[in-house]
Scaffold this active site. Structure first.
Site, PDB file in Angstrom:
ATOM      1  N   SER A  16       3.786   2.331  -6.410  1.00 21.30           N
ATOM      2  CA  SER A  16       2.734   3.054  -7.127  1.00 21.30           C
ATOM      3  C   SER A  16       1.865   3.925  -6.234  1.00 21.30           C
ATOM      4  O   SER A  16       1.233   4.864  -6.715  1.00 21.30           O
ATOM      5  CB  SER A  16       1.839   2.070  -7.885  1.00 21.30           C
ATOM      6  OG  SER A  16       1.303   1.117  -6.981  1.00 21.30           O
ATOM      7  N   GLU A 193     -12.821  -0.754  -9.793  1.00 26.73           N
ATOM      8  CA  GLU A 193     -12.805  -0.768  -8.324  1.00 26.73           C
ATOM      9  C   GLU A 193     -11.431  -1.215  -7.869  1.00 26.73           C
ATOM     10  O   GLU A 193     -11.130  -2.399  -7.794  1.00 26.73           O
ATOM     11  CB  GLU A 193     -13.886  -1.678  -7.752  1.00 26.73           C
ATOM     12  CG  GLU A 193     -13.901  -1.639  -6.234  1.00 26.73           C
ATOM     13  CD  GLU A 193     -15.199  -2.097  -5.604  1.00 26.73           C
ATOM     14  OE1 GLU A 193     -15.181  -2.347  -4.387  1.00 26.73           O
ATOM     15  OE2 GLU A 193     -16.219  -2.204  -6.311  1.00 26.73           O
ATOM     16  N   HIS A 197      -4.962   1.764  -5.132  1.00 25.79           N
ATOM     17  CA  HIS A 197      -4.419   2.997  -5.719  1.00 25.79           C
ATOM     18  C   HIS A 197      -5.365   4.169  -5.531  1.00 25.79           C
ATOM     19  O   HIS A 197      -6.562   4.057  -5.766  1.00 25.79           O
ATOM     20  CB  HIS A 197      -4.125   2.769  -7.206  1.00 25.79           C
ATOM     21  CG  HIS A 197      -3.102   1.708  -7.433  1.00 25.79           C
ATOM     22  ND1 HIS A 197      -3.424   0.430  -7.845  1.00 25.79           N
ATOM     23  CD2 HIS A 197      -1.755   1.719  -7.261  1.00 25.79           C
ATOM     24  CE1 HIS A 197      -2.316  -0.288  -7.935  1.00 25.79           C
ATOM     25  NE2 HIS A 197      -1.294   0.475  -7.590  1.00 25.79           N
TER      26      HIS A 197
END
Length: 227
Positions: A16, A193, A197
């Site tokens: 990701s 938070e 990422h």
């Protein structure tokens, strides 16, 4: 006569932190999502990275096979895994992780393409002295070992993101990540938070580090970088 540049592709395999994030997660973004912006039209970035994938699960789902079915002689395969290799379905650094990385390398080379390994980006975690804490175990070291043993170009994003975060500092580095207070981003009305990422700004900054590394190592891809 100006040199005719052959069209070329970069395929990205990763998790990701590299992937194109879905619209409902915006402004979360992987660095691969913005990577095309750095290149001329003679080069195409195919971002095959997928959230939640480890080096082995990416292979098990047929994602590497899909890339190898398309990749051509002269193309490049960028490989960045590690975050999810730490999970229960993942790998062990100096055994299964390294053997998986070899599958990407040998697969690319069999097609006449060039593999490039990228160590994992750091998560945003600081100690009390403002230094980045390594949360990635021995995976970056294991990847470096494979790169050395098999003579593969390595881009050390583990090292480069450490420098980036520490240069910005504890507070300013938040601007690279999906960290927002409530009622600022419509996809995160309660705030978020996320220290793993990137937001679009962070994705862009990390992509710049990859470009920087290509220049530093004088990799032929630099002729496709926009001035």
């Amino acid at each position: 006569m100006s040199e005719t540049i052959k069209p070329i592709s970069i395929y990205l395999a990763g998790d990701s932190t590299v992937a194109n994030c879905p619209k409902h997660e915006a402004p979360m973004a992987g660095w691969g999502q913005v990577f095309q912006q750095f290149f001329t039209n003679e080069l195409t970035v195919h971002n095959e990275a997928k959230g939640g994938r480890s080096s082995n699960s990416f292979i098990e789902e047929g994602r590497l096979t899909k890339i190898l079915d398309s990749i051509q002689e002269g193309d490049y395969l960028f490989v960045q895994f590690g975050h999810n290799d730490q999970k229960s379905y993942g790998t062990e650094p100096f055994t299964t992780y390294q053997s998986c990385l070899q599958q990407y390398i040998f697969g690319a080379r069999e097609k006449g393409a060039t593999p490039i390994l990228l160590t994992s980006v750091h998560r945003r975690k600081f100690d009390e002295n403002g230094f980045v804490v390594n949360t990635l175990g021995e995976y970056p070291i294991a990847m470096k070992q494979v790169a050395k043993n098999l003579d593969v170009t390595l881009i050390d994003l583990w090292k480069k993101t450490k420098v980036l975060y520490e240069t910005l500092g504890v507070e300013e580095s938040k601007s690279l990540f999906t960290i927002f207070p409530p009622d600022v981003e419509e996809n995160y009305p309660d705030g978020i938070e996320d220290n793993t990422h990137f937001c679009e700004k962070g994705a862009f900054e990390v992509a710049k580090l990859v470009i920087e590394a290509l220049r530093e190592q004088n990799i032929p891809l630099i002729k496709y970088i926009k001035e």
